[in-house]
Design a protein around this motif. Sequence first.
Motif, PDB file in Angstrom:
ATOM      1  N   ASP A   1      -6.216   3.843   0.704  1.00  0.00           N
ATOM      2  CA  ASP A   1      -7.356   3.379   1.502  1.00  0.00           C
ATOM      3  C   ASP A   1      -8.511   4.371   1.389  1.00  0.00           C
ATOM      4  O   ASP A   1      -9.679   3.981   1.272  1.00  0.00           O
TER       5      ASP A   1
ATOM      6  N   VAL B   1      -7.837  -1.699   7.332  1.00  0.00           N
ATOM      7  CA  VAL B   1      -7.271  -0.533   6.659  1.00  0.00           C
ATOM      8  C   VAL B   1      -7.878  -0.289   5.282  1.00  0.00           C
ATOM      9  O   VAL B   1      -8.303   0.816   4.966  1.00  0.00           O
ATOM     10  N   PHE B   2      -7.908  -1.313   4.448  1.00  0.00           N
ATOM     11  CA  PHE B   2      -8.312  -1.129   3.051  1.00  0.00           C
ATOM     12  C   PHE B   2      -9.621  -1.853   2.772  1.00  0.00           C
ATOM     13  O   PHE B   2      -9.688  -3.086   2.930  1.00  0.00           O
ATOM     14  N   PRO B   3     -10.662  -1.099   2.361  1.00  0.00           N
ATOM     15  CA  PRO B   3     -10.749   0.351   2.192  1.00  0.00           C
ATOM     16  C   PRO B   3     -11.036   1.038   3.534  1.00  0.00           C
ATOM     17  O   PRO B   3     -11.372   0.366   4.514  1.00  0.00           O
ATOM     18  N   SER B   4     -10.930   2.343   3.556  1.00  0.00           N
ATOM     19  CA  SER B   4     -11.208   3.095   4.776  1.00  0.00           C
ATOM     20  C   SER B   4     -12.712   3.247   4.959  1.00  0.00           C
ATOM     21  O   SER B   4     -13.359   4.003   4.238  1.00  0.00           O
TER      22      SER B   4
ATOM     23  N   TYR C   1     -11.054  -5.835   3.925  1.00  0.00           N
ATOM     24  CA  TYR C   1     -10.086  -6.050   5.009  1.00  0.00           C
ATOM     25  C   TYR C   1      -9.437  -7.426   4.901  1.00  0.00           C
ATOM     26  O   TYR C   1      -8.246  -7.591   5.188  1.00  0.00           O
TER      27      TYR C   1
ATOM     28  N   LEU D   1       0.829  -1.196   0.000  1.00  0.00           N
ATOM     29  CA  LEU D   1       0.000   0.000   0.000  1.00  0.00           C
ATOM     30  C   LEU D   1       0.871   1.257   0.000  1.00  0.00           C
ATOM     31  O   LEU D   1       0.543   2.250  -0.674  1.00  0.00           O
TER      32      LEU D   1
ATOM     33  N   HIS E   1      -4.577   5.635   8.096  1.00  0.00           N
ATOM     34  CA  HIS E   1      -4.775   5.111   6.753  1.00  0.00           C
ATOM     35  C   HIS E   1      -3.785   5.664   5.741  1.00  0.00           C
ATOM     36  O   HIS E   1      -3.314   6.808   5.865  1.00  0.00           O
TER      37      HIS E   1
END
Length: 342
Positions: free
Chosen positions: A304, A250-253, A208, A134, A300
């Motif tokens: 993200d 974290v991904f996505p926020s 996630y 990331l 983040h």
Amino acid sequence: MHERLTTDCGKVDDPRGSVLDVERAGAVWKDALRGLVAVFALQDVLMVGYLAATTVVLLCAEPSEVRSQCVHRNLAYIAALVAGCVFARRATFVAPVIRRTVYRLLLVGVFLLNYLALRHVLPVVRSDALDMELLRLDLLLFGVEPAIWLDRFNTRPIVEWFSFFYFSYFFICFFSMVLALWVTRPGRAVTQYALGTALVYCVGQLGYMAVPAYGPIVALRSAYPGPVDGGFFWNTVMSIVQSGGAMKDVFPSLHTAAPLWFALYAFSRARTDRRLLWLAVVTAFFSFNIIISTMLLRWHYAVDVVAGVALAFGAAWAAPRLAAWEERFRARMDQPQPWIFR
């Protein structure tokens, strides 16, 4: 023309009988589908589908006691949702006010419990972390890591300002749920809210699992000259994250996606009810500050946030179309709309 035809095997087939068999089979399938529609709404299908997918992913992980507990917990959530849907829409001997209250509380409860369980689920599903991937993507897209670049604003007043808004995420989620599910008159608007929120959280939480990462605050700890210079609100945020956070979420926020989706939903509602315009503007203001806070507070990476924005707009595009489709489909099945309990 002969009405009865002889096959090579010497048997006699009746075309009219075959047609009747097909028609009977079609009627059986239609009755079965009508029975399912009478019990489950589209948001229920999304939730059960998400939990089922999560369960399958868990079963593919290495066997362990924690994995078994997570699987059993997921199965309990699925059973509770199914039982709640049956009770809410088929137990007509119970007063509608009781059934709709139980149904709403059950949906919200499963949402919340599922999130709290992610801190146990995510490490089982993926033991690795993709923070460096990331980070490299951020550097490729922006030339810098925004979460590090924003460290120049690491002063107590600024940190406290954005910590307040980061903390406000929980209140935005709560009040949007109360307004949409408990105050708004049952109809397409409530269905739209439920579908959009289910899409944001179900897709986001699957993200996630697909892209596990701890975020800059952990993975890039050594790149910062010092700790976050926060006070009351920052300490409150840290306490909540450490006690109930999913840790690799974290991904996505979703701190980006959820408030932005709520703002987009409010603006959509304001087109037909101008009284909601002020609510949309306030939610958008909070959403903007929350988005900045996710990077300034080191939670983040920028990608993200970009993914969270895309998820929010995707839900805002899909939710009204899915709500309209479900409304037409349930009418064809001669079933009441999903938030009507007779």
